[in-house]
Structures are given as C-alpha cells and as structure tokens.
Design a protein around this motif. Sequence first.
Motif, short mmCIF file in Angstrom:
data_model
loop_
_atom_site.label_atom_id
_atom_site.label_comp_id
_atom_site.label_asym_id
_atom_site.label_seq_id
_atom_site.Cartn_x
_atom_site.Cartn_y
_atom_site.Cartn_z
N LYS A 195 0.66 -1.73 -0.16
CA LYS A 195 -0.03 0.06 0.51
C LYS A 195 0.59 1.69 0.09
N ALA A 199 3.35 1.73 -1.11
CA ALA A 199 4.81 1.70 -2.70
C ALA A 199 2.99 2.11 -3.71
N ASN A 200 1.80 1.58 -3.69
CA ASN A 200 0.94 1.89 -4.24
C ASN A 200 0.54 3.49 -4.18
N ASP A 201 -0.13 3.70 -2.99
CA ASP A 201 0.33 5.17 -2.12
C ASP A 201 1.41 6.41 -2.93
N GLY A 202 2.45 5.88 -3.53
CA GLY A 202 3.25 7.35 -3.64
C GLY A 202 3.76 7.52 -2.11
N LYS A 249 11.43 4.49 -6.96
CA LYS A 249 11.15 3.58 -7.76
C LYS A 249 12.85 3.19 -7.18
N VAL A 261 9.38 -8.71 -6.25
CA VAL A 261 10.48 -7.39 -6.47
C VAL A 261 8.14 -6.94 -6.73
N TRP A 262 8.05 -6.23 -6.63
CA TRP A 262 6.76 -5.08 -6.98
C TRP A 262 6.58 -3.98 -7.52
N ASN A 263 6.93 -3.52 -8.33
CA ASN A 263 7.58 -2.41 -9.91
C ASN A 263 7.78 -1.29 -9.51
N ASP A 264 9.61 -2.13 -9.38
CA ASP A 264 10.54 -1.29 -8.99
C ASP A 264 10.36 -0.77 -7.93
N GLY A 308 0.90 -7.24 -4.74
CA GLY A 308 0.19 -6.53 -6.03
C GLY A 308 -0.81 -6.22 -5.66
N PRO A 309 -1.34 -5.31 -6.14
CA PRO A 309 -3.14 -4.68 -5.25
C PRO A 309 -3.41 -5.24 -5.02
N LEU A 312 -3.25 -7.39 -2.37
CA LEU A 312 -3.32 -7.11 -0.67
C LEU A 312 -4.07 -5.96 -0.32
N LEU A 313 -4.10 -5.14 -1.21
CA LEU A 313 -4.96 -4.12 -1.11
C LEU A 313 -6.22 -3.82 -0.92
N LEU A 360 -7.11 -4.62 2.59
CA LEU A 360 -7.38 -3.92 3.67
C LEU A 360 -8.54 -2.98 3.40
N ASP A 384 -2.65 -6.42 -12.26
CA ASP A 384 -1.46 -6.28 -11.53
C ASP A 384 -0.78 -7.68 -12.65
N ASP A 387 3.81 -4.63 -13.50
CA ASP A 387 3.59 -4.74 -12.42
C ASP A 387 2.65 -3.39 -12.15
N ARG A 401 0.62 -0.05 -10.72
CA ARG A 401 -0.51 0.26 -9.37
C ARG A 401 -1.74 0.69 -9.39
#
Lengths: 338, 440
Positions: A98, A100-103, A107, A121-124, A312-313, A315-316, A319, B64, B68, B70
């Motif tokens: 989360k 990482a996903n929320d910025g 990277k 790895v997820w999204n570098d 990955g998303p 997992l969100l 939440l 995803d 990958d 977001r």
Amino acid sequence: MRHVILSIVMWLLANVAHAFEIEDRAVFGDETDSAPLRIVSTADINYFKPIIDAFRAFRPDVTIDYTVASSTEVMDAISREKHPFDIVISSAMDLQTKLANDGFARKHTSLATQDLPNWAVWNDMVYAFTQEPAGFVISNALFKGLPIPQNRQQLITALRQNPDRFKGRVGTYDIRKSGAGYLFATQDARASDTYWRLTEVMGTLDPTLYCCASAMIDDVVNGDLAVAYNVLASYAEKSPHQDKFTIILPSDFSIVMLRTMLIPKTSDNPVLAAEFLDFVLAQTYPSGVSPLLKTQSLGQAEQSTLYRISMGPGLLVYLDYFKKKNFIAEWENAIVQD
Amino acid sequence: MLLLSAAGIAILLYVVVQSVAEQIAQESQDNILAASAISILDSARVVEGDISIDLPYSSLSMLDSVTDERAFYAIRLNDEFLSGYPDLPRIAATNDATAFQSTTYLGEDIRIASTWRSFSTLEGQAYLEISVAQTLTGLNQSIARISRISLAIGFGFFLLSMVVAMVIAQSTIRPLHRLTGSVSRRGPSDLRPVAAPVPTEMAPLVTSLNSLMTRLQKSLSRSEDFIAEAAHRVRTPMAIVRTQAEVTLRRVEKEEHRQAVREMIRAVDESSRTAGQLLDHAMVSFRTDDLARETIQLDDLIVDTVNRLHPISELRDVEIKTHKLTRTKIQGDPILVQNAIQNVLDNAVKYTDADTKITVMLDQSDGYAQIRVQDEGRGFDDTEIDQLLQRFERGKNADGIVGSGLGLTIVDDIMRAHGGRITLSNNVGEGACVTLSFPL
C-alpha cells in the motif's frame, strides 16, 4: 549487551521525539554521525543485526540508526508523519504494497535488481529479501501420547477428539490487533476453507489471542499453550528452548510471508539507501549467503506446499474498509464464542 | 520523386499502424478496468437495508497480472465516499454503463473506469458508484513495443518499395539504353532502320527514327546520284577538250602560247581525274551499302592490279615490284578491293620520283591479311597523317601533282566496309608505307 542498554536509552529519547510509537532503537557506529542510514523496521534488533554487521563490515564508515515499530506504526511514520527514514522494512506485505501503491516509495533499479525472480519485486519499489513460512508450534509435553498433526485436518481432528486436554490451551493471533496475524488469516482463508473450520474448532476451546508471535512461543515453552497457530517458523527457530516444542509446516499448504524493504520518498539519503538495498539483495539472490535465509524448516518443506503470498494490488483488497469489517466480523463469529 | 512518395507512404503506414494499435491496447486496458469495476459492483449487497461490499480478491489482483501496476479504487454511494481512495478523480456519469477517462493521480498518469448501479436502501433509492484506476506501465510498454514494430514495418516497406522502384526504373530504361547503344555504335553511313526489339511504349519513337533515317538515306543517295551523274556528264566533254587541246599544242609555235595550252591540259587532267574519282566514290558508296561476299584470292588480285598499272608506272619510270606474296584468301567484293589497291598504288606512283621502285608485300598476322605498299618518295607529313583520310584533304607536300583528295577517302571507306583498316606511316629510311589490313 551494550546495544541493549543503548537501545533502552534511545527508546526513551525516541519516545519524546517521535509521534509514532516505537518499540526499540539502536545506533550502530558513530552516534554523532549527522547523516546515518535510518532504518525503520518491524523486525527485532537481534533478528536483523547479522545483516547490519555484514553491511558495516563492507562499509565501516556508515552509521546505521535502526528503529523498531509495529507494522501499522511503521506505515503511519511514513505515510502520515513523513519521517525521513531511508529504508522501510516490514513483514506486513500488504502495508508495504500500500505504501508503494499510494506513492510513498521511490523506484529503484540497479544491476542487483535485474535478475530477481518476478515474485521478489513489485513495481521496482518493493523488494523481498526473506521467505518465512508460518506453521504450528506444538508443545511436546502437552501432545505427549498423541500423534503430532502434520496438516490442518489432522490438527482439527486432534483438537476435536481431545477437547478436555486442549481447553484453554490453544493460541493464535488476534487479527484485530496484529497486522501479520490478519495477513496470515486472510491468505489462509483465500487458500482453503479448512481455515474457517479450524477457527471454529479453536473457538470452542476458549482460545487465547495474542498480539505477537514471541508471546505465543513463550507460552508454548511455559506449558500454558499446547498449540500456537500461524507462528512464523523463523521466530520459533530462534527460541533457546527448542526441545520444548516442534515446528510443523502444514503439509496441505504453508503460507510463506516475504519480508520486504523499500526506499521511501521521504528519504534524505536515497543513494546510501539504494546501496544498502542492493547489498541485501546481493546477499539474498539467487541463493545468497544472507544470514536471514538460514531457516531449517523452509529447507525441509515440500516446495509444492509452500504458498508464497504474492505482492500486488490484490493485497489491497483485504485492507478495504468493507472487506476488513466483514472478515473480522466473520472471524469473531468463529473464534469468540462466549 | 519515387523515393519521396515511398517514404511518405511508409510514414503514413507507421502512423496508421501506430494509432490503430494504440487504440486496441487502450481498449484492452479499458476492458480489464471495466471487468474489475463490474466485479466490485456485483459483490455489493443490501444487508439489513445497508449496502455491504465484499471486494473480490481478483478485482484488484487482475490489474497487476501482466505488468506491475499501481491500482486505485473508490466506492461512493450518492456522492458519499465509502471506501478506497477518497481523492481519486471522479468521472461525470454518462449514458453508458461504464465510463473511462485518462487523468493523473498521485503524480502518475492513470486510466479510470467507473460504473454505476442503483440500489433500494432504507433511505430510498441510492446510486452506488465504483471507480477503478490503474497506472499505464503495461500500456506504455505495449505501445512502445508496437511503436518499434510499426517503425520496422514502415522502414521495411520503404526499403522494399525502394528496391522495387529501382528494378522497375532499370527495366524501363534498359531498352532505351540498348537502342541508344545500337544507334551510336553505327558507322557514319549506316542508315538501316533499327530492328532491335523494343517495348511497345517505345515503338513510335523507333518508327519515327526509322522514317527519319529512310528520308536521310533517300536524300543522301539522291545527292550521290546527282554527283555521279554530274561527274559522268563532265567527263566526256573534258575528254574532247583535252584532245582538242593536244591537237592545238602541236600547231602552236610560239613558246608562251604552248605554255598556256599545257597549263590548260593539266587543268583538264585534274578535273577529269576528280570527276573519275567522284564516280569511283559513288560506286564505292553504292557497293558498300550492300557488300558482296565473295572469296578473293588476294595475291592474284594484287598481281593483276600491278599489271594493270604497268603502262602508267612505265610512263613515269617507276618500277612496281611484288615481294613475298603469301597465298591468302579473304571474303569481300573483288571490285572494291581491287579499287582500293589500285588507289594506293596510283598514289604511290604519283608521289614518287622517277627511277625509284614501289614494293608490294602480302603477309598474314594477328588474324589480318596485310598488304604493305612501300615507296621511296617524299613520305607523309607526320602532323597530318590523321587528316589525310578525310574527303578532299590533300597533303601539304602534294603541290604540283594532279589529285582530288578523294583517293585515300575511298580506300578508307572500302576498308571499313570489309571490317579492315588503312594505316599510314613512314619508312625508317625514306618514303611512305600504306598498310591495308583485311580480316581473314
């Protein structure tokens, strides 16, 4: 020992300085260093110390400031309070994802990140550096005379058949308080319905609910608990009382948690943080020398039964406000049977 | 021009492929987003008058699955935020079941899909709005890949059309080159029509070229006929004038008058010789146009020609000797060949002094029969050897000798017609050497 005393002092200091609640803190190296590598982590100092020592043997000039907090406090420290940590280490894969996903993560790609397996790895942004399976911790004394259950079904049967022996002697995470417990429970439930049956059976035995794995292990060692469910094997293996209990990775499936690290955008020292990250990854992959990889149980487990939680998303989803509310309600129905 | 248009088409191809592929990539992303949003919408239930949503795990994990990405979502009920990311941009509702929009969120480009459904709750009718968004990493990757492919297609097309254009241009121009070559290889008097096969597009050109050559041929032969006719008509009166002049010479006593008459005879001689050679020239032109191919015993022909010239050479006290005549046969027109030899010998006799001798030899070398005529006369001026073969050109040292300047030109024409050549040179000691080479 020096570290422990130091860490207590630092903890007292830190509690004044930080709004989020920290559990422990230690500085490795020059304490007056104005630009140390600041790590915030859910892992105990002792657990992570070998990696820090290895890195400092490689870069003796770097001071490492290591802060321990619970996974939700770690999340708050970065996302809400924006503390300038350089590395965030957490066993809560969902919260790391989360972040990482929320910025909130930076990277990072380098030579060391090129050949990583896809799941690591997820999204570098989020990098896994351990694989830690959860299993049963079974008291040898209290299971005397009974076959040791090897999977969830056998555990259910053992509990059902001996309600008197196990009444008040089963323990698991309180998923309302423990992020790791919630993650294991949701992944368990996603993988199989057996989870709900087991939870219901435990519910009939007046279970004890814990915030943390260490307390559960302690109670198994004390003889208060016959079985602790969903305990990280890596924690149990570190207990000095190995003769008191048996660690079982269930043969139907074992949830494998990945401990992950990321570099937050709030980092004041991203170059050093990247160097540390690359160092840890180089120690870990492809079959590295990282001291964190030396878990017996993982080596012995049947590979096909290991159920690696994928980053990955997805997992969100757990939440989500509704999802979490529904899941906890269902869990409470099963386990809290007053 | 061709390359420019090929490049234009290639660029057009690139742009079209690129935009179509981008659209397809965008559509497939939209489909996934829509599926995700609809799966969340489908999980919504009204439980005891309240909306409850049980997010399916796949609703976000599917976003995803390839790259990958977001992912963000927002669940709203009648403008009231329920769950997800409260500040995710909203899309105005449309008539469609699902709406899409590209925008930015948290500093990243994203694509949002939103879908709606109405529910009856305790408070009455409520609109549930589900928005799902994802970043464009995968989309940008596939667009970059497509871009590379379409660039390759465009460039490949350009190369291919370049090659094809060059091949077509070559094959169009080749017959033209062939025609040009065959016309420019022709001799100066070769005016036969072009017979080489040409593409139909070029037929009119060749036809008009051929008709031009026919007219040219006619006009040339008419003028040659005219010259021959004129020469012939001039010769007879010349002969009469000469006879009369000789008769007059015998009668005239006074030396100055005799001198005048002699001058007259000399001028008449020159004129009648020119007329004779003009006739010869016309005859040679006519015969070379349609050359006879007979077997000629060259050594016999030489001996015969030498014998014929005997009276003239004797008159000038010049001896013509044949020397080492190899037995040789060639193909050609005997009359023309004899005319050539005779012209050369005639010249030799004319330009050499009395009491000298002329040697004629015949041998074979390098696939040629070579007739060499050597005299002991004044030789050629080295600087003008090349010009002597031209019509009416005479050597500077020819003063006082009757001649028309046509002799060597006639010989040259005959040699060319037979595929041979005439070579003028000087002897090491003194005198000139003329070599006639005929192919064997």
